[in-house]
Design a protein around this motif. Structure first.
Motif, PDB file in Angstrom:
ATOM      1  N   ARG A   1      -7.287  -5.311   3.377  1.00  0.00           N
ATOM      2  CA  ARG A   1      -7.033  -4.742   2.048  1.00  0.00           C
ATOM      3  C   ARG A   1      -7.473  -3.285   2.002  1.00  0.00           C
ATOM      4  NH1 ARG A   1      -5.416  -8.659  -1.716  1.00  0.00           N
ATOM      5  NH2 ARG A   1      -6.020 -10.709  -1.003  1.00  0.00           N
ATOM      6  N   GLY A   2      -6.724  -2.492   1.230  1.00  0.00           N
ATOM      7  CA  GLY A   2      -7.046  -1.082   1.072  1.00  0.00           C
ATOM      8  C   GLY A   2      -6.542  -0.198   2.200  1.00  0.00           C
ATOM      9  N   GLN A   3      -5.762  -0.765   3.114  1.00  0.00           N
ATOM     10  CA  GLN A   3      -5.258   0.003   4.256  1.00  0.00           C
ATOM     11  C   GLN A   3      -3.739   0.194   4.198  1.00  0.00           C
ATOM     12  OE1 GLN A   3      -6.880  -1.304   8.077  1.00  0.00           O
ATOM     13  NE2 GLN A   3      -8.495  -2.389   6.993  1.00  0.00           N
ATOM     14  N   ASN A   4      -3.161  -0.013   3.026  1.00  0.00           N
ATOM     15  CA  ASN A   4      -1.710   0.152   2.812  1.00  0.00           C
ATOM     16  C   ASN A   4      -0.866  -0.772   3.672  1.00  0.00           C
ATOM     17  OD1 ASN A   4      -2.012   2.242   0.872  1.00  0.00           O
ATOM     18  ND2 ASN A   4      -2.375   3.676   2.544  1.00  0.00           N
ATOM     19  N   VAL A   5      -1.417  -1.929   4.018  1.00  0.00           N
ATOM     20  CA  VAL A   5      -0.686  -2.878   4.856  1.00  0.00           C
ATOM     21  C   VAL A   5       0.508  -3.458   4.103  1.00  0.00           C
ATOM     22  CG1 VAL A   5      -0.853  -5.033   6.154  1.00  0.00           C
ATOM     23  CG2 VAL A   5      -2.720  -3.376   6.236  1.00  0.00           C
ATOM     24  N   GLY A   6       0.343  -3.737   2.818  1.00  0.00           N
ATOM     25  CA  GLY A   6       1.463  -4.242   2.025  1.00  0.00           C
ATOM     26  C   GLY A   6       2.629  -3.263   2.024  1.00  0.00           C
ATOM     27  N   ASP A   7       2.321  -1.982   1.900  1.00  0.00           N
ATOM     28  CA  ASP A   7       3.371  -0.955   1.935  1.00  0.00           C
ATOM     29  C   ASP A   7       4.048  -0.902   3.310  1.00  0.00           C
ATOM     30  OD1 ASP A   7       3.239  -0.002  -0.713  1.00  0.00           O
ATOM     31  OD2 ASP A   7       1.473   1.207  -0.219  1.00  0.00           O
ATOM     32  N   LYS A   8       3.274  -1.076   4.370  1.00  0.00           N
ATOM     33  CA  LYS A   8       3.848  -1.069   5.718  1.00  0.00           C
ATOM     34  C   LYS A   8       4.782  -2.263   5.913  1.00  0.00           C
ATOM     35  CE  LYS A   8       0.050   1.529   7.616  1.00  0.00           C
ATOM     36  NZ  LYS A   8      -1.246   1.521   8.231  1.00  0.00           N
ATOM     37  N   LEU A   9       4.388  -3.414   5.380  1.00  0.00           N
ATOM     38  CA  LEU A   9       5.257  -4.588   5.449  1.00  0.00           C
ATOM     39  C   LEU A   9       6.557  -4.330   4.690  1.00  0.00           C
ATOM     40  CD1 LEU A   9       2.609  -7.376   4.802  1.00  0.00           C
ATOM     41  CD2 LEU A   9       3.774  -6.932   6.972  1.00  0.00           C
ATOM     42  N   LEU A  10       6.427  -3.762   3.484  1.00  0.00           N
ATOM     43  CA  LEU A  10       7.610  -3.466   2.676  1.00  0.00           C
ATOM     44  C   LEU A  10       8.519  -2.464   3.380  1.00  0.00           C
ATOM     45  CD1 LEU A  10       9.227  -3.852   0.085  1.00  0.00           C
ATOM     46  CD2 LEU A  10       7.809  -2.072  -0.972  1.00  0.00           C
ATOM     47  N   GLU A  11       7.948  -1.425   3.959  1.00  0.00           N
ATOM     48  CA  GLU A  11       8.756  -0.430   4.670  1.00  0.00           C
ATOM     49  C   GLU A  11       9.518  -1.063   5.830  1.00  0.00           C
ATOM     50  OE1 GLU A  11       9.489   2.740   4.019  1.00  0.00           O
ATOM     51  OE2 GLU A  11       8.352   2.572   2.163  1.00  0.00           O
ATOM     52  N   SER A  12       8.866  -1.971   6.550  1.00  0.00           N
ATOM     53  CA  SER A  12       9.531  -2.649   7.668  1.00  0.00           C
ATOM     54  C   SER A  12      10.676  -3.524   7.170  1.00  0.00           C
ATOM     55  CB  SER A  12       8.531  -3.502   8.449  1.00  0.00           C
ATOM     56  OG  SER A  12       7.573  -2.687   9.067  1.00  0.00           O
ATOM     57  N   LEU A  13      10.444  -4.231   6.081  1.00  0.00           N
ATOM     58  CA  LEU A  13      11.493  -5.077   5.526  1.00  0.00           C
ATOM     59  C   LEU A  13      12.649  -4.240   4.984  1.00  0.00           C
ATOM     60  CD1 LEU A  13      10.947  -8.335   3.603  1.00  0.00           C
ATOM     61  CD2 LEU A  13      12.781  -6.809   2.993  1.00  0.00           C
TER      62      LEU A  13
END
Length: 93
Positions: free
Chosen positions: A45-57
């Protein structure tokens, strides 16, 4: 941090059985996908992992000419916050 792609999932972790973060989707017809869930471990959490997942998708959807229906609250919020980045892949039906 490497984002991997499996069957209807983008994830971070050693394999799909040991996920540290994941974004899942469901195909809808031949030209749409529904993002239904995003989860990030406390460790990431707090490492922009959700955004990285979204960008990949999103990259995957563009490559495959798919539109996205974001039912997941996280994905929906990010897509609405940055319409300039995502308007081309958002399903508007």
């Amino acid at each position: 941090m490497e984002v991997k792609h499996g069957n209807n999932i983008f994830y971070v972790g050693d394999n799909q059985n040991e996920l540290l973060a994941a974004m899942t989707f469901v195909p809808s017809g031949n030209d749409k996908i529904i993002i239904d869930h995003t989860e990030v471990s406390d460790e990431l959490r707090g490492q922009n992992v959700g955004d990285k997942l979204l960008e990949s998708l999103v990259e995957y959807s563009r490559e495959n000419k798919l539109k996205i229906i974001p039912l997941c609250p996280f994905a929906k919020a990010r897509i609405e916050k940055y319409p300039e980045k995502y308007s081309d892949i958002l399903y508007k039906g």
